[in-house]
Design a protein around this motif. Structure first.
Motif, short mmCIF file in Angstrom:
data_model
loop_
_atom_site.label_atom_id
_atom_site.label_comp_id
_atom_site.label_asym_id
_atom_site.label_seq_id
_atom_site.Cartn_x
_atom_site.Cartn_y
_atom_site.Cartn_z
N THR A 53 30.29 50.59 21.14
CA THR A 53 29.53 51.18 20.03
C THR A 53 30.46 52.03 19.19
N HIS A 54 30.32 51.95 17.87
CA HIS A 54 31.07 52.85 16.99
C HIS A 54 30.10 53.92 16.49
N LEU A 55 30.40 55.18 16.84
CA LEU A 55 29.50 56.27 16.45
C LEU A 55 30.00 57.09 15.25
N ARG A 56 31.26 56.88 14.85
CA ARG A 56 31.82 57.46 13.60
C ARG A 56 31.98 58.97 13.57
N GLU A 57 31.61 59.67 14.62
CA GLU A 57 31.81 61.11 14.64
C GLU A 57 32.86 61.44 15.70
N ALA A 85 36.99 54.50 20.09
CA ALA A 85 37.92 55.60 19.79
C ALA A 85 38.38 55.66 18.34
N ASN A 86 37.96 54.70 17.49
CA ASN A 86 38.52 54.68 16.12
C ASN A 86 37.78 55.63 15.18
N THR A 87 37.69 56.88 15.61
CA THR A 87 37.10 57.93 14.78
C THR A 87 38.24 58.61 14.01
N ASP A 146 40.38 49.44 19.83
CA ASP A 146 39.50 48.54 19.07
C ASP A 146 39.51 48.81 17.57
N GLY A 147 39.52 47.72 16.83
CA GLY A 147 39.77 47.78 15.38
C GLY A 147 41.21 47.37 15.14
N HIS A 148 42.05 47.65 16.16
CA HIS A 148 43.45 47.23 16.17
C HIS A 148 43.74 46.60 17.52
N GLN A 172 40.77 45.17 25.27
CA GLN A 172 41.63 44.69 24.17
C GLN A 172 40.83 44.08 23.02
N HIS A 173 41.20 44.50 21.80
CA HIS A 173 40.74 43.84 20.57
C HIS A 173 41.78 42.74 20.33
N ALA A 174 41.43 41.52 20.71
CA ALA A 174 42.42 40.42 20.73
C ALA A 174 42.61 39.81 19.35
N LYS A 270 30.60 40.11 6.65
CA LYS A 270 32.02 40.29 6.96
C LYS A 270 32.13 41.15 8.21
N VAL A 271 32.83 40.64 9.21
CA VAL A 271 32.92 41.32 10.48
C VAL A 271 34.21 40.88 11.17
N ASN A 272 34.66 41.72 12.10
CA ASN A 272 35.90 41.44 12.80
C ASN A 272 35.63 41.39 14.31
N PRO A 273 35.97 40.34 15.05
CA PRO A 273 36.42 39.05 14.54
C PRO A 273 35.33 38.39 13.69
N THR A 298 27.32 45.38 21.70
CA THR A 298 26.87 45.25 20.30
C THR A 298 27.99 45.24 19.26
N ASP A 299 29.08 45.98 19.49
CA ASP A 299 30.06 46.25 18.43
C ASP A 299 29.33 46.84 17.21
N HIS A 300 28.32 47.67 17.50
CA HIS A 300 27.58 48.39 16.44
C HIS A 300 28.60 49.09 15.54
N ALA A 301 28.71 48.64 14.29
CA ALA A 301 29.75 49.14 13.38
C ALA A 301 29.12 49.59 12.06
N PRO A 302 28.55 50.81 12.06
CA PRO A 302 27.90 51.30 10.84
C PRO A 302 28.91 51.62 9.75
N HIS A 303 28.56 51.27 8.52
CA HIS A 303 29.42 51.59 7.38
C HIS A 303 28.58 52.12 6.22
N ALA A 304 29.13 53.09 5.50
CA ALA A 304 28.45 53.66 4.34
C ALA A 304 28.30 52.58 3.26
N ARG A 316 34.51 46.78 4.17
CA ARG A 316 34.94 46.98 5.56
C ARG A 316 34.23 45.96 6.44
N PRO A 317 34.90 45.52 7.50
CA PRO A 317 34.23 44.59 8.41
C PRO A 317 33.31 45.36 9.36
N GLY A 318 32.19 44.76 9.72
CA GLY A 318 31.33 45.37 10.73
C GLY A 318 29.85 45.29 10.36
N MET A 319 29.01 45.29 11.41
CA MET A 319 27.56 45.20 11.28
C MET A 319 26.92 46.19 12.24
N1 LIG Z 1 34.04 45.05 14.35
C1 LIG Z 1 34.20 45.37 13.10
O1 LIG Z 1 34.03 44.50 12.23
N2 LIG Z 1 34.55 46.60 12.73
C2 LIG Z 1 34.94 47.66 13.61
C3 LIG Z 1 36.38 47.66 13.94
C4 LIG Z 1 37.02 46.31 13.96
O2 LIG Z 1 37.01 45.68 15.04
O3 LIG Z 1 37.56 45.91 12.95
C5 LIG Z 1 34.65 48.99 12.95
O4 LIG Z 1 35.00 50.03 13.49
O5 LIG Z 1 34.02 48.98 11.88
#
Ligand SMILES: NC(=O)N[C@@H](CC(=O)O)C(=O)O
Length: 421
Positions: A53-57, A85-87, A146-148, A172-174, A270-273, A298-304, A316-319
């Motif tokens: 999960t990405h919590l962004r804080e 950890a990609n905060t 993750d993210g890298h 690993q983010h492969a 758009k999402v990664n992978p 989930t790879d929950h990836a909230p974006h503004a 940005r990639p992510g959902m």
């Molecule tokens: N999964 C995603 O599409 N995005 C992730 C990081 C990433 O893996 O690029 C994110 O932190 O937004």
């Protein structure tokens, strides 16, 4: 503390029964003092556990906070989430992981377990303070950039060796970065047609192949994030057959959506992978049922809004995914409750060494559970999401199943489909 009697509930699809929650655990005996919840037609599952999960804080509280992400998780039926950890700053020190852990406790909606970065600043040059994060109050066991991708094989080997001492895991983010420079979507027929730079399947498969060999060599534990290709499944199948200590996750969106959606040029896809082909989707579904892929994450990836509602190349990639994960998995697997509990609760808890979650809901187990109405259907409305971000690919889609209630150690976090606080 209030006691609850779930009247007529089906535990994991079994015959209806009454389930008593008292003093934070599943209890037996008379329930004269309990609040009665009519649970006829509802299915109880152990609370879901999300390892990704990405919590962004700290850093991007405009996209999500620990509290808003925790609420989204509880509404999705989760009782524990692992925060990537990609905060900003990166969670690469004991100080930052303790901050996230403390914010999770303060929100009190799910157990928030921080994941520590493998390398300082996710830069892939120097190992982070893995030991200090492991021995901090947050007790970090899982480390990920993750993210890298941890692309440097020597650094990856060192990280695997280091965490072996405390039975830690490198997640690993492969993605071989040299093979995905400028990539915008899956490399294939659709990317050629759309004129977008492709992210080839082999960029993922090559890193997984390398890392299962490194994990085997070192005798350490490796976890592969968001597996997305049929070829990756084959590499994992062979590694597991040889006894390599590797586990793997797949996201709900990679189980349902394909690269054809990029033809809309709507960056919500758009999402990664990247979303892959229908053939990959089928291979991922089969691997999940078979157990070659261990869990759904989930790879929950909230974006503004400004990071998503722009030109595809700049988005940005992510959902977001916490609030739709179980409905998506239900639509893919059907009502196979034991399999769903295994892939979304028990196995993730076991991989992470998380006790009290992912139980069989037997008498004495901590009351971490969720109640699902499998007959309900819901049209996803982004404005109704509790997440601070709205980047769901399912807007307007009808999905099966509704989370009616979630309990964390016997306290409701969700009742009647609504967050309690
Ligand atoms: N999964 C995603 O599409 N995005 C992730 C990081 C990433 O893996 O690029 C994110 O932190 O937004």
């Amino acid at each position: 503390m209030t006691s609850y009697l779930l009247r007529g509930v089906s535990v994991l699809g079994a015959e209806p029964t009454d389930l008593l929650i008292r003093d934070g655990v599943i209890a037996a005996g008379p329930a004269t003092d309990a609040d009665v919840i009519d649970a006829a037609g509802l299915v109880a599952l152990p609370g879901l556990v999300d390892l990704h999960t990405h919590l962004r804080e700290p850093g991007r509280e405009d996209a999500e906070t620990v509290e808003t992400g925790s609420r989204a998780a509880a509404l999705g039926g989760y009782t524990a989430v692992f925060a990537m950890a990609n905060t900003s700053p990166v969670a690469d020190t004991a100080g930052v992981v303790e901050q996230v852990w403390r914010l999770g406790r303060e929100a009190g909606l799910v157990d928030v377990q921080p994941i520590g970065a493998v390398t300082v600043g996710l830069a892939g040059k120097q190992l982070a303070e893995l030991g200090a994060m492991a021995t901090s109050a947050a007790g970090v066991r899982i480390f990920s950039d993750d993210g890298h991708c941890v692309a440097d094989p020597r650094l990856m080997r060192r990280a695997l060796e280091y965490v072996k001492a405390f039975d830690g895991i490198i997640a690993q983010h492969a993605e071989e970065p040299r093979l995905t420079e400028g990539a915008q979507m899956h490399e294939g027929e659709v990317s050629t047609r759309l004129g977008l730079t492709g992210w080839p399947a082999v960029a993922e498969e090559a890193i997984i192949a390398r890392d299962v060999l490194l994990a085997e060599h070192v005798g350490s534990r490796l976890h592969i994030c968001h597996v997305s290709t049929a070829g990756s499944v084959e590499v994992l199948r062979q590694a597991k057959a040889r006894g390599v200590r590797v586990t793997a996750e797949v996201t709900p969106h990679h189980l349902l959506l394909t690269d054809e959606l990029a033809a809309s040029y709507d960056p919500v896809y758009k999402v990664n992978p990247p979303l892959r082909t229908a053939k990959d989707v089928q291979a991922l579904r089969d691997a999940l049922v078979e157990g070659v892929i261990d869990i759904v994450a989930t790879d929950h990836a909230p974006h503004a809004v400004e990071d998503k509602e722009c030109e595809w190349a700049y988005a940005r990639p992510g959902m977001v995914g916490l609030e739709t994960a179980l409905p998506v998995v239900l639509s893919v697997l059907g009502q196979r409750w034991d399999l769903i509990a295994e892939r979304m609760s028990r196995t993730p808890a076991r991989i992470a060494g998380l006790t009290g979650h992912g139980t069989d809901l037997a008498v004495g187990d901590p009351a971490n559970l969720t109640l699902v109405d499998p007959s309900a259907r819901r049209v996803v409305d982004p404005s109704e999401l509790a997440s601070r971000s709205r980047n769901t690919p399912y807007a307007g889609t009808t999905l099966p199943g509704r989370i009616v209630a979630t309990f964390l150690r016997g306290e409701p976090t969700v009742l009647d489909g609504k967050a309690v606080k």
